[in-house]
Motif scaffolding. Sequence first.
Motif, short mmCIF file in Angstrom:
data_model
loop_
_atom_site.label_atom_id
_atom_site.label_comp_id
_atom_site.label_asym_id
_atom_site.label_seq_id
_atom_site.Cartn_x
_atom_site.Cartn_y
_atom_site.Cartn_z
N THR A 248 0.83 -1.21 0.00
CA THR A 248 0.00 0.00 0.00
C THR A 248 0.86 1.25 0.00
O THR A 248 0.62 2.19 -0.78
N SER A 281 -9.09 2.51 -1.93
CA SER A 281 -9.14 1.42 -2.90
C SER A 281 -7.81 0.66 -2.96
O SER A 281 -7.79 -0.57 -3.01
N ARG A 285 -7.30 -3.25 -2.00
CA ARG A 285 -6.75 -4.15 -3.01
C ARG A 285 -5.48 -4.83 -2.49
O ARG A 285 -5.25 -6.02 -2.72
N SER A 286 -4.65 -4.08 -1.77
CA SER A 286 -3.42 -4.65 -1.21
C SER A 286 -3.74 -5.73 -0.19
O SER A 286 -3.06 -6.76 -0.12
N THR A 289 -4.62 -8.90 -2.01
CA THR A 289 -3.62 -9.47 -2.91
C THR A 289 -2.88 -10.61 -2.23
O THR A 289 -2.40 -10.46 -1.11
#
Length: 320
Positions: A248, A281, A285-286, A289
């Motif tokens: 991030t 966002s 998303r991180s 993942t």
Amino acid sequence: MDIDLTAAYDRCRELHRRHGRTYYLATRLLPAWKRRHVHALYGFTRYADEIVDRTEDLPPAERAARLDDWAGRFLAGLHGEPVDDPLLPAVLHTIAVFDLDRDDFASFLKSMAMDLTVTSYRTYDALLDYMEGSAAVIGTMMLPILGSSDPAAAREPARQLGFAFQLTNFIRDVGEDLDRGRTYLPDEDLAAFGVTRDDLLAARDRGAGTEAIRELIRYEVRRAQAHYVAAADGITLLDPASQACMRTAYALYGGILDEVAGQDHDVFVRRATVPQRRRMSVAARSLLTPTGTPVVVPGPDLAGPLAEADAVPAPRPVGG
């Protein structure tokens, strides 16, 4: 922990929350037991920076005396002496828990002292020497806290990420640094693009850069992106529980360069920041993942060929 130590960690966390929004958001993705130690390092570096940058009205000698006094208390604490300070107990505790390299802290304080007397850097190598203490050692301080499957291999990427983050700040904050009487863009780079310090001051005053200044900033963005490239492999070498945090931070700091590029590399029209919606966002998303996934390297500018006059030197490795 005793009450004083808890209060010191709380003080560091508040400094981090207030002044380091991007990194603070990333840190929230760490396990709770690691967060306080990251806050402690941030609090230490931020407080030293405050002594240097928030006391401009004081004579240089008094500013230096304040930094020396605080550094002296810190060094006394390292030697086991009682410390009367609202945040130093936290960083001293963190150093002890992870057996952090004391030389990194000495190097950092040396660079902070340079900011009291040095107002510009003739070459990029000279700037790198300053950033060794102000940025690269932050990466090596952090590495034992983040953890790694291969600390020796992760060390250089951690240093390079420190360089990348600090160069990003220098690019974004040209105007603010001018307000403090400093420039962190090397003199040789200004000369190569036909830009003077007076040109930068004039651009700051009118809120818009010239074409030559924008080309200079574009060059510095590419240089920062080269450090991001050199740091990329280090993210997957971190402990799985730390990868989302640094993924991030990597994306959001790189996103500042995207914002600079999006305003035609004019850092004087507004301060480049990543919008809150994108920040959240990226964090989400991180978090989703899978660990071990390579990071997306920022910088579409690096994908295409560089003109000879626009070429960016490779980042300097350890001992270079």
